[in-house]
Design an enzyme around this catalytic site. Structure first.
Site, PDB file in Angstrom:
ATOM      1  N   GLU A   1       0.654  -1.324  -0.082  1.00 16.06           N
ATOM      2  CA  GLU A   1       0.162  -0.002  -0.184  1.00 16.06           C
ATOM      3  C   GLU A   1       0.855   1.143   0.042  1.00 16.06           C
ATOM      4  OE1 GLU A   1      -3.612   0.012   1.998  1.00 16.06           O
ATOM      5  OE2 GLU A   1      -2.725   1.764   3.500  1.00 16.06           O
TER       6      GLU A   1
ATOM      7  N   TYR B   1      -6.711   6.870  -0.040  1.00 14.75           N
ATOM      8  CA  TYR B   1      -7.722   8.206  -0.440  1.00 14.75           C
ATOM      9  C   TYR B   1      -7.798   9.026   0.815  1.00 14.75           C
ATOM     10  CZ  TYR B   1     -11.827  10.812  -2.484  1.00 14.75           C
ATOM     11  OH  TYR B   1     -12.712  11.748  -2.929  1.00 14.75           O
TER      12      TYR B   1
ATOM     13  N   GLY C   1     -15.117   5.982   5.112  1.00 17.32           N
ATOM     14  CA  GLY C   1     -14.197   7.150   5.749  1.00 17.32           C
ATOM     15  C   GLY C   1     -14.536   7.217   7.379  1.00 17.32           C
ATOM     16  N   ASP C   2     -13.737   7.969   7.772  1.00 15.95           N
ATOM     17  CA  ASP C   2     -14.126   8.347   9.413  1.00 15.95           C
ATOM     18  C   ASP C   2     -14.758   9.535   9.345  1.00 15.95           C
ATOM     19  OD1 ASP C   2     -12.683   6.275  10.751  1.00 15.95           O
ATOM     20  OD2 ASP C   2     -10.793   7.361  10.328  1.00 15.95           O
TER      21      ASP C   2
ATOM     22  N   LYS D   1       7.224   3.053   2.372  1.00  9.58           N
ATOM     23  CA  LYS D   1       8.742   2.800   2.806  1.00  9.58           C
ATOM     24  C   LYS D   1       9.139   1.650   1.904  1.00  9.58           C
ATOM     25  CE  LYS D   1       8.202   3.779   7.367  1.00  9.58           C
ATOM     26  NZ  LYS D   1       7.443   3.233   8.786  1.00  9.58           N
TER      27      LYS D   1
HETATM   28  P1  FAD Z   1     -18.582   0.703   7.191  1.00  8.47           P
HETATM   29  O1  FAD Z   1     -18.481  -0.175   6.378  1.00  8.47           O
HETATM   30  O2  FAD Z   1     -19.633   1.907   6.618  1.00  8.47           O
HETATM   31  O3  FAD Z   1     -18.545   0.715   8.562  1.00  8.47           O
HETATM   32  C1  FAD Z   1     -18.695   1.876   9.555  1.00  8.47           C
HETATM   33  C2  FAD Z   1     -19.375   1.288  10.888  1.00  8.47           C
HETATM   34  O4  FAD Z   1     -20.881   1.036  10.222  1.00  8.47           O
HETATM   35  C3  FAD Z   1     -19.186   0.039  11.237  1.00  8.47           C
HETATM   36  O5  FAD Z   1     -19.203  -0.048  12.649  1.00  8.47           O
HETATM   37  C4  FAD Z   1     -19.971  -1.126  10.625  1.00  8.47           C
HETATM   38  O6  FAD Z   1     -20.494  -2.229  11.411  1.00  8.47           O
HETATM   39  C5  FAD Z   1     -21.434  -0.077  10.675  1.00  8.47           C
HETATM   40  N1  FAD Z   1     -22.145  -0.606   9.286  1.00  8.47           N
HETATM   41  C6  FAD Z   1     -21.825  -0.512   7.868  1.00  8.47           C
HETATM   42  N2  FAD Z   1     -22.512  -0.906   7.139  1.00  8.47           N
HETATM   43  C7  FAD Z   1     -23.845  -0.753   7.684  1.00  8.47           C
HETATM   44  C8  FAD Z   1     -25.371  -0.803   7.355  1.00  8.47           C
HETATM   45  N3  FAD Z   1     -25.421  -1.323   6.217  1.00  8.47           N
HETATM   46  N4  FAD Z   1     -25.944  -0.729   8.379  1.00  8.47           N
HETATM   47  C9  FAD Z   1     -25.594  -0.582   9.691  1.00  8.47           C
HETATM   48  N5  FAD Z   1     -24.401  -0.382  10.214  1.00  8.47           N
HETATM   49  C10 FAD Z   1     -23.620  -0.557   9.150  1.00  8.47           C
HETATM   50  N6  FAD Z   1      -9.829   5.895   5.506  1.00  8.47           N
HETATM   51  C11 FAD Z   1      -9.701   6.952   4.658  1.00  8.47           C
HETATM   52  O7  FAD Z   1      -9.978   8.039   4.926  1.00  8.47           O
HETATM   53  N7  FAD Z   1      -8.936   6.610   3.542  1.00  8.47           N
HETATM   54  C12 FAD Z   1      -8.541   5.496   2.998  1.00  8.47           C
HETATM   55  O8  FAD Z   1      -7.894   5.174   1.754  1.00  8.47           O
HETATM   56  C13 FAD Z   1      -8.657   4.289   3.817  1.00  8.47           C
HETATM   57  N8  FAD Z   1      -8.414   2.883   3.603  1.00  8.47           N
HETATM   58  C14 FAD Z   1      -8.780   2.015   4.363  1.00  8.47           C
HETATM   59  C15 FAD Z   1      -8.246   0.575   3.961  1.00  8.47           C
HETATM   60  C16 FAD Z   1      -8.728  -0.382   4.917  1.00  8.47           C
HETATM   61  C17 FAD Z   1      -8.556  -1.801   4.619  1.00  8.47           C
HETATM   62  C18 FAD Z   1      -9.323  -0.128   6.194  1.00  8.47           C
HETATM   63  C19 FAD Z   1      -9.736  -1.367   7.215  1.00  8.47           C
HETATM   64  C20 FAD Z   1      -9.772   1.215   6.562  1.00  8.47           C
HETATM   65  C21 FAD Z   1      -9.327   2.352   5.570  1.00  8.47           C
HETATM   66  N9  FAD Z   1     -10.001   3.662   6.104  1.00  8.47           N
HETATM   67  C22 FAD Z   1      -9.375   4.587   5.293  1.00  8.47           C
HETATM   68  C23 FAD Z   1     -10.484   3.840   7.300  1.00  8.47           C
HETATM   69  C24 FAD Z   1     -12.154   3.847   7.135  1.00  8.47           C
HETATM   70  O9  FAD Z   1     -12.545   4.907   6.516  1.00  8.47           O
HETATM   71  C25 FAD Z   1     -12.888   3.763   8.634  1.00  8.47           C
HETATM   72  O10 FAD Z   1     -12.190   2.769   9.482  1.00  8.47           O
HETATM   73  C26 FAD Z   1     -14.340   4.479   8.599  1.00  8.47           C
HETATM   74  O11 FAD Z   1     -14.391   4.659   9.971  1.00  8.47           O
HETATM   75  C27 FAD Z   1     -15.219   3.003   8.133  1.00  8.47           C
HETATM   76  O12 FAD Z   1     -15.156   2.948   6.847  1.00  8.47           O
HETATM   77  P2  FAD Z   1     -15.938   1.496   6.236  1.00  8.47           P
HETATM   78  O13 FAD Z   1     -15.847   1.610   4.811  1.00  8.47           O
HETATM   79  O14 FAD Z   1     -15.350   0.249   7.091  1.00  8.47           O
HETATM   80  O15 FAD Z   1     -17.365   2.047   6.764  1.00  8.47           O
END
Ligand code: FAD
Length: 286
Positions: A17, A49, A107-108, A270
């Protein structure tokens, strides 16, 4: 090439990555790091992203450069502070850059953001939009130790099921430092009848200060074995780096030995760390 075609081959996959710069003056150095990692010929490379999307063009541009180096790019895309129209134009832009694979994330949630004002509340909504746009292989994130916002691990798995039903074709895990956590998680998703492939995300921790920051974002448990390494070598940067690479390598060998064929390394721009891991596995992934 589609990521799902790469990670389902019988040969183990090893991917890396990179993250884009925040400002243009750093672009050349990030591109140079990405190029050096690409020269290791990983199975594919993901490009993150930037939160808020302000650096999305760098993500697309790095993906184009990786393609020119014959490495399949996986572009990350987040939706939390976006609109349907903006996402549509991001997808159009990624397509024009020849990107075929997207890791679709929510995203957060930025502090001060009202959930009621969000167009997207979950990644599954973005995944459904990408699927209806068409033509991309779509991945999503998963959390073997649970997502910090989840009430419990059951609701997290329920959400993954929705993700898969929305069009997610593979998952990449959050980092973990104890492989048993992953094995338990894979058992739980199998019981939930989630059948899409899972890529194990491994973070080589190469300096002690990285750990505090990582723990605050990922809530990953640190096994005693790992804590002892940091206690002993944390003050010696060269030794900590060597030990961190060795720990990540051991995790990866154990994963492959247990049939987890797809491993993604959070190489954090890195090239030396990526190269050391690749070299440690040279016969294993030959
Ligand atoms: P979601 O899948 O939407 O989950 C978020 C929360 O909502 C979880 O608690 C889940 O259980 C709940 N949830 C999900 N879907 C539903 C539903 N349909 N109904 C009810 N509850 C639901 N962040 C960045 O800004 N840029 C990046 O490039 C990036 N890359 C990442 C790559 C990986 C492999 C990982 C693990 C994380 C990455 N993140 C990145 C961080 C990520 O954006 C955060 O962890 C964010 O808080 C959650 O994103 P998610 O897509 O997992 O969200």
């Amino acid at each position: 090439m589609k990521i799902t075609d790469i990670i389902t081959q019988s040969k183990p996959s090893l991917s890396f990555e990179v993250f884009p710069p925040k400002t243009n003056d750093k672009f050349a150095s990030v591109l140079s790091a990405a190029t050096s990692i690409a020269e290791l010929k990983p199975s594919y490379m993901s490009v993150t992203y930037g939160a808020g999307g302000g650096t999305s063009q760098y993500t697309a541009d790095i993906c184009t450069s990786l393609k020119a180096l014959s490495v399949t790019p996986l572009a990350h895309l987040t939706c939390v502070s976006s609109t349907k129209e903006k996402i549509h134009s991001e997808l159009t832009n990624l397509r024009s850059h020849g990107v075929e694979n997207i890791l679709a994330l929510r995203g957060d949630i930025p502090s001060g953001f009202e959930r009621s004002e969000m167009v997207y509340t979950h990644a599954s909504e973005l995944i459904a939009q990408i699927k209806s746009f068409g033509g991309f292989c779509i991945g999503g994130a998963c959390y073997p130790e649970g997502h910090p916002e989840s009430e419990n691990s059951t609701s997290d798995i329920d959400a993954l099921k929705i993700k898969a039903e929305s069009g997610c074709e593979f998952l990449t895990t959050q980092m973990f430092f104890d492989n048993n956590i992953l094995y338990n998680f894979l058992y739980r998703i199998m019981k939930a009848d989630i059948k899409i492939p899972v890529v194990a995300g491994i973070m080589p921790v190469t300096n002690a200060s990285q750990i505090k920051r990582l723990m605050s974002i990922s809530q990953s448990a640190l096994p005693q074995r790992f804590v002892r390494i940091v206690d002993r070598y944390g003050d010696n940067p060269a030794a900590m780096k060597q030990a961190g690479i060795a720990y990540a390598t051991e995790q990866i060998i154990d994963l492959y030995a247990n049939g987890i064929n797809a491993v993604h390394v959070y190489s954090m721009n890195k090239p030396d760390v990526a190269a050391a891991i690749k070299s440690n596995l040279s016969e294993i992934i030959a």
